[in-house]
Design a protein around this motif. Sequence first.
Motif, PDB file in Angstrom:
ATOM      1  N   LYS A 133      26.112  37.860  37.764  1.00  0.00           N
ATOM      2  CA  LYS A 133      27.111  36.801  37.622  1.00  0.00           C
ATOM      3  C   LYS A 133      27.813  36.920  36.276  1.00  0.00           C
ATOM      4  O   LYS A 133      29.004  36.651  36.150  1.00  0.00           O
ATOM      5  CB  LYS A 133      26.442  35.431  37.758  1.00  0.00           C
ATOM      6  CG  LYS A 133      26.187  35.096  39.218  1.00  0.00           C
ATOM      7  CD  LYS A 133      25.568  33.722  39.368  1.00  0.00           C
ATOM      8  CE  LYS A 133      25.325  33.415  40.828  1.00  0.00           C
ATOM      9  NZ  LYS A 133      24.352  32.323  41.000  1.00  0.00           N
ATOM     10  N   ALA A 134      27.066  37.327  35.250  1.00  0.00           N
ATOM     11  CA  ALA A 134      27.659  37.452  33.922  1.00  0.00           C
ATOM     12  C   ALA A 134      28.553  38.663  33.827  1.00  0.00           C
ATOM     13  O   ALA A 134      29.379  38.782  32.928  1.00  0.00           O
ATOM     14  CB  ALA A 134      26.540  37.543  32.883  1.00  0.00           C
ATOM     15  N   ASP A 135      28.408  39.551  34.725  1.00  0.00           N
ATOM     16  CA  ASP A 135      29.017  40.863  34.585  1.00  0.00           C
ATOM     17  C   ASP A 135      30.354  41.005  35.303  1.00  0.00           C
ATOM     18  O   ASP A 135      31.143  41.855  34.978  1.00  0.00           O
ATOM     19  CB  ASP A 135      28.043  41.899  35.142  1.00  0.00           C
ATOM     20  CG  ASP A 135      27.887  43.052  34.208  1.00  0.00           C
ATOM     21  OD1 ASP A 135      28.045  42.833  32.991  1.00  0.00           O
ATOM     22  OD2 ASP A 135      27.606  44.156  34.689  1.00  0.00           O
ATOM     23  N   ILE A 136      30.579  40.181  36.292  1.00  0.00           N
ATOM     24  CA  ILE A 136      31.801  40.342  37.090  1.00  0.00           C
ATOM     25  C   ILE A 136      32.654  39.076  36.975  1.00  0.00           C
ATOM     26  O   ILE A 136      32.128  37.971  37.022  1.00  0.00           O
ATOM     27  CB  ILE A 136      31.443  40.641  38.561  1.00  0.00           C
ATOM     28  CG1 ILE A 136      30.784  42.020  38.638  1.00  0.00           C
ATOM     29  CG2 ILE A 136      32.670  40.573  39.434  1.00  0.00           C
ATOM     30  CD1 ILE A 136      30.570  42.532  40.026  1.00  0.00           C
ATOM     31  N   HIS A 137      33.908  39.277  36.813  1.00  0.00           N
ATOM     32  CA  HIS A 137      34.782  38.126  36.565  1.00  0.00           C
ATOM     33  C   HIS A 137      35.996  38.209  37.451  1.00  0.00           C
ATOM     34  O   HIS A 137      36.523  39.284  37.715  1.00  0.00           O
ATOM     35  CB  HIS A 137      35.230  38.115  35.093  1.00  0.00           C
ATOM     36  CG  HIS A 137      34.113  38.440  34.170  1.00  0.00           C
ATOM     37  ND1 HIS A 137      33.159  37.516  33.780  1.00  0.00           N
ATOM     38  CD2 HIS A 137      33.739  39.620  33.581  1.00  0.00           C
ATOM     39  CE1 HIS A 137      32.280  38.105  32.996  1.00  0.00           C
ATOM     40  NE2 HIS A 137      32.606  39.396  32.850  1.00  0.00           N
ATOM     41  N   LYS A 138      36.446  36.993  37.826  1.00  0.00           N
ATOM     42  CA  LYS A 138      37.681  36.907  38.609  1.00  0.00           C
ATOM     43  C   LYS A 138      38.728  36.286  37.685  1.00  0.00           C
ATOM     44  O   LYS A 138      38.514  35.219  37.118  1.00  0.00           O
ATOM     45  CB  LYS A 138      37.432  36.015  39.819  1.00  0.00           C
ATOM     46  CG  LYS A 138      38.518  36.017  40.864  1.00  0.00           C
ATOM     47  CD  LYS A 138      38.037  35.120  42.013  1.00  0.00           C
ATOM     48  CE  LYS A 138      38.931  35.168  43.202  1.00  0.00           C
ATOM     49  NZ  LYS A 138      38.385  34.278  44.243  1.00  0.00           N
ATOM     50  N   ILE A 139      39.804  36.991  37.553  1.00  0.00           N
ATOM     51  CA  ILE A 139      40.783  36.566  36.555  1.00  0.00           C
ATOM     52  C   ILE A 139      42.171  36.507  37.176  1.00  0.00           C
ATOM     53  O   ILE A 139      42.537  37.384  37.968  1.00  0.00           O
ATOM     54  CB  ILE A 139      40.844  37.584  35.378  1.00  0.00           C
ATOM     55  CG1 ILE A 139      39.459  37.739  34.752  1.00  0.00           C
ATOM     56  CG2 ILE A 139      41.843  37.150  34.335  1.00  0.00           C
ATOM     57  CD1 ILE A 139      39.347  38.977  33.914  1.00  0.00           C
ATOM     58  N   GLN A 140      42.928  35.438  36.766  1.00  0.00           N
ATOM     59  CA  GLN A 140      44.359  35.372  37.129  1.00  0.00           C
ATOM     60  C   GLN A 140      45.175  35.612  35.868  1.00  0.00           C
ATOM     61  O   GLN A 140      44.999  34.906  34.882  1.00  0.00           O
ATOM     62  CB  GLN A 140      44.712  33.978  37.654  1.00  0.00           C
ATOM     63  CG  GLN A 140      44.555  33.853  39.129  1.00  0.00           C
ATOM     64  CD  GLN A 140      45.051  32.498  39.632  1.00  0.00           C
ATOM     65  OE1 GLN A 140      45.668  32.426  40.617  1.00  0.00           O
ATOM     66  NE2 GLN A 140      44.776  31.436  38.894  1.00  0.00           N
ATOM     67  N   VAL A 141      46.002  36.617  35.923  1.00  0.00           N
ATOM     68  CA  VAL A 141      46.846  36.842  34.738  1.00  0.00           C
ATOM     69  C   VAL A 141      48.294  37.076  35.149  1.00  0.00           C
ATOM     70  O   VAL A 141      48.555  37.541  36.262  1.00  0.00           O
ATOM     71  CB  VAL A 141      46.399  38.080  33.904  1.00  0.00           C
ATOM     72  CG1 VAL A 141      45.238  37.725  33.004  1.00  0.00           C
ATOM     73  CG2 VAL A 141      46.101  39.251  34.806  1.00  0.00           C
ATOM     74  N   ALA A 142      49.221  36.724  34.221  1.00  0.00           N
ATOM     75  CA  ALA A 142      50.621  37.083  34.430  1.00  0.00           C
ATOM     76  C   ALA A 142      51.152  37.569  33.093  1.00  0.00           C
ATOM     77  O   ALA A 142      50.864  36.998  32.050  1.00  0.00           O
ATOM     78  CB  ALA A 142      51.410  35.872  34.913  1.00  0.00           C
ATOM     79  N   PHE A 143      51.831  38.687  33.160  1.00  0.00           N
ATOM     80  CA  PHE A 143      52.444  39.237  31.940  1.00  0.00           C
ATOM     81  C   PHE A 143      53.945  39.234  32.097  1.00  0.00           C
ATOM     82  O   PHE A 143      54.474  39.169  33.219  1.00  0.00           O
ATOM     83  CB  PHE A 143      51.975  40.680  31.721  1.00  0.00           C
ATOM     84  CG  PHE A 143      50.495  40.795  31.430  1.00  0.00           C
ATOM     85  CD1 PHE A 143      50.004  40.532  30.153  1.00  0.00           C
ATOM     86  CD2 PHE A 143      49.594  41.140  32.433  1.00  0.00           C
ATOM     87  CE1 PHE A 143      48.651  40.641  29.894  1.00  0.00           C
ATOM     88  CE2 PHE A 143      48.251  41.249  32.174  1.00  0.00           C
ATOM     89  CZ  PHE A 143      47.780  41.003  30.886  1.00  0.00           C
ATOM     90  N   LYS A 144      54.610  39.328  30.948  1.00  0.00           N
ATOM     91  CA  LYS A 144      56.055  39.567  31.020  1.00  0.00           C
ATOM     92  C   LYS A 144      56.225  40.984  31.515  1.00  0.00           C
ATOM     93  O   LYS A 144      55.708  41.922  30.914  1.00  0.00           O
ATOM     94  CB  LYS A 144      56.676  39.464  29.606  1.00  0.00           C
ATOM     95  CG  LYS A 144      57.360  38.148  29.369  1.00  0.00           C
ATOM     96  CD  LYS A 144      58.130  38.234  28.069  1.00  0.00           C
ATOM     97  CE  LYS A 144      58.067  36.870  27.365  1.00  0.00           C
ATOM     98  NZ  LYS A 144      58.178  37.027  25.889  1.00  0.00           N
ATOM     99  N   GLY A 145      56.914  41.129  32.610  1.00  0.00           N
ATOM    100  CA  GLY A 145      57.028  42.487  33.168  1.00  0.00           C
ATOM    101  C   GLY A 145      55.705  42.935  33.753  1.00  0.00           C
ATOM    102  O   GLY A 145      54.815  42.144  34.023  1.00  0.00           O
ATOM    103  N   ASP A 146      55.584  44.232  33.926  1.00  0.00           N
ATOM    104  CA  ASP A 146      54.361  44.768  34.533  1.00  0.00           C
ATOM    105  C   ASP A 146      53.211  44.801  33.558  1.00  0.00           C
ATOM    106  O   ASP A 146      53.402  44.730  32.352  1.00  0.00           O
ATOM    107  CB  ASP A 146      54.613  46.188  35.057  1.00  0.00           C
ATOM    108  CG  ASP A 146      55.291  46.119  36.408  1.00  0.00           C
ATOM    109  OD1 ASP A 146      55.304  45.014  36.994  1.00  0.00           O
ATOM    110  OD2 ASP A 146      55.813  47.161  36.855  1.00  0.00           O
ATOM    111  N   MET A 147      52.003  44.952  34.162  1.00  0.00           N
ATOM    112  CA  MET A 147      50.834  45.005  33.298  1.00  0.00           C
ATOM    113  C   MET A 147      50.830  46.331  32.559  1.00  0.00           C
ATOM    114  O   MET A 147      51.181  47.371  33.105  1.00  0.00           O
ATOM    115  CB  MET A 147      49.562  44.865  34.130  1.00  0.00           C
ATOM    116  CG  MET A 147      48.352  44.679  33.264  1.00  0.00           C
ATOM    117  SD  MET A 147      46.939  44.082  34.194  1.00  0.00           S
ATOM    118  CE  MET A 147      46.602  45.463  35.224  1.00  0.00           C
TER     119      MET A 147
END
Lengths: 299, 661
Positions: free
Chosen positions: A215-229
């Motif tokens: 559980k500590a090792d895997i993360h679900k993340i929502q991100v948005a950047f200007k333009g592409d990552m």
Amino acid sequence: MIQVQQLHKEFEKTKVLNDVHFHVRKGSIYGLLGSNGAGKTTLLRTVAGILKQSRGEVSVLEENVFENESIKQRMVFLPDTLYFLPHYTVRQMADFYKEIYENWNEERFQKLNELFGLDVNKKIQQFSKGMQRQVAFWLSMSVMPDVLVLDEPFDGLDAVMRKKIRNLIVQDVADREMTVLISSHNLREVEDLCDFIGILHKGEILLERDLDDLKADIHKIQVAFKGDMNAALESELNILHKEHRGSIQLLIVRGEEEQVTSLIQSHQPLVFDRLPLTLEEIFIYEMGGVGYAIENILV
Amino acid sequence: MPLKISLFKKEILKQDFRNVGWISIVYFLGLFFALPLQLFMALSDERREYYGITFDRGLFDQTFLFDIQVLFLFILPVLMAIFLFRYLHVKTTSDFIHSLPIKREKLFNHHASSGLLMLLLPVLVNSIIMAVLLGIDGASEFYVFSDVAYWTAVMLVLTVFVFLAAVLVGTLTGLSTLQGVLTYILLFFPTGIMFLGSYHIGMFVNGFTEGVVYEDGIQNFSPILDLTSYYQPEEKFMPISYVELGVYIILAVSFYVLAKIIYKKRSLEAASSAIAVASLRPVFIAGMTLCFSVFGGIYFGESQSSLNWSFVGYGMGLLFGYCVAVMVTKKTWRVFNLSLLKGLGVYGGVTLLFITVLPLLWKGYESNIPQMDEVESVFLGNSYHHYQDRIDQSSGDMVIESKEGIQSVINLHEAIIEQDSSFDEGDRRYFVAYEMKNGDTIFRSYEIDKEVFAPELKTISETKEYKEIHYPIVQVDPSTVMKLEFNSGHNKGKILNSPEKIEEFLNRLKSDIFTLTYEDMIGPTGIPGAEVFVHSGNNNPPHVTILPSFDKTTQWLKEEGLYDEVMVQADDIERMEVIPWNTFENNDSESAFHHARANGKSGLTIKDKEKIEEAMKAKNYQEDGDYLVAFYFGESGRGDFEVLSFKKEEAPEFIKNHFNN
């Protein structure tokens, strides 16, 4: 505590277990998951010293378990199909256990009687399926085992009783450092109970994980950047899975939490949320290519 | 305390009692019904004084329902084993029991000993009751204390034996029903396989005497047959000897040890598979294939008396046995696929090889003829049984000891080996026993066509020795004879007491017998005149039938004026009836005649005394004439008649003429 190495088991010419390794630490609860026919029951019967392995080593409490009386004295195996001596009442069955098991604890038996509230003088076969399972736990816990091996233990129990028994197990694990090995075909059934999970598929262990680590090792993340990552960021992160929802990206990332956070922050994201991740999802992402194998156990 | 607990688990015995105690109780009640209860019934039965039966079979007597005892003895120990070790055959039970901290050896010992205890107690309690009941007035008429002791010994040993046999089978199989079936097969197996084997060899090896195997206690190899086939003329009734009891004890102990070893090694996942020990499966299949194949061969070969049919039988038996064995091991009848054919090839090949090789091993036996100078004496008769009777009764000298006699039998033996095959049908069985100078005995038996071997049989039959054996009357010393009894059975008879007359008569009879030719012996001429019995204080007086062809004897009877009184003559015969006979009916002439009459056939009826007289002297063929001739005695014309059979060419003219037109 339970140590299985290079275990092979064949019934006649059919391979049932193939080079199985696993290890259950003292005082831990180990969940053995697998779909039907994966070999869970065979593995547990071997660990319980009922079946003799074709090859390999099965040791419990540092000793080879097969035909080992003193080890079996400290271990109880509860099969998926329960068996009680015909026409025995709970009391008669308790007397039987009392003679067979040196560590029988009559006081515990009496105490548990209050918890379960079943009539000790009633024939066990007259109880309902769920009650019979309670009787089995009642008798097993009164033996004060150091090792408890449970094959599909929660079948036929209602939620209340399931919780009662779960607490009972956890309490013994905490108090006496009892070691528990539980098999199940359903992850949800054991995820709140187990420290470790092993997945058995077609006679082989696919993976073994410490749930806390997982559980500590895997993360679900929502991100948005200007333009592409940023490509650099992408290569730096260990991304297991990636999805686009408009400009928002959904990432499943492996790695230490702080490291991941700081890495993403350094690229100035517009949006950065950490979402909760179910065990189910963790497994699906973790397994990647072999994911098909666990679909069935995640129902 | 913990030591005591770990050595002996009271709860397991308790559980066994709860589980199978009823078998113990049924066993007790069964024996109680057969012994004490029957004793009471017999004692209170007032009729018993009138019966005056002697009770010499002790507690195995019919008074004590021997059959019921046998039934209980061979069923309940098997049931006990099945129910006690049922846990091995059911997965959930097996898992439960074997997850407990008890070693398999200890489990086995516990269950075996509780089974033994529960089986032996009913026997012992009944023994004690019977011993105590000896104190009752009148009980000792039925049995004595040594009978109780013997009964107890036999019942205890056999109960243990049967139980442990069933336990052993239980550890080998994973199905309780199969355990029962296989146990009984095991209890019959040694006898069965010996029977099949010797019969099989006997079919292909000419001269092989299966009879020796059957009569020499083949049944002792099966406890069930051993106990039940006790109707032998023995002085002291003892269905099982002490030596045999010893053998059963040794076997029982080895069953126990073997069962324990197998149990310890047994894979528990074999619960509910037919044969639990995988390495035994091929043995089982091969055994079934072989037994059924041999049985099929014997059945069809013997009932059709044909080599081709026997091959059909071997093939069908093989196919059937193999398929059944595979079905049993796989527990389904739907086994027909390619691998079945492959297995059939392997097992069938092995079986056929075995079937072929076995008789070949005896080929030397077949051609082995003893050397003249090694033979002490020879017995020539019909069967091994016949030979045994000779030994048992030791009545007179029944063996050929002269050089010529022995040589003539050896000549016959050589001729048979050259010309006969084991599948040739014959009309007579001959059994030969050579007693060799080195103490060995060589047995041979043949079914031969006596016409083929007529020259050899003639030589033997016409020796003085052979006649002495087959007409014991010639060996009688006239001075020991008390009286002669003539009996023609048709209201005629005469007793002769005078010693001189007796001696004169016997001398003439002897010389007639010694001049008899082989043809006279197998086809006596004329209607039997009278039967003469020579009484010399023997229960079983030697006797011989006087035929019209006994010239010297009949002459003497005429001289003495006895002929009319003693011999059957034309005047005694009311009429005769002639019916043509098809000899393929394979009957003796008398039954053939009965048969013909029953079918409503009628032939020529003659009342003319002259013709009757002529017919009375014609040559008679018991089994292969062309005409059946019945001579009716007395006025009534009912039942009482004598049947002869004539060949066409030798029949009196009037018969030939009648049937040729």
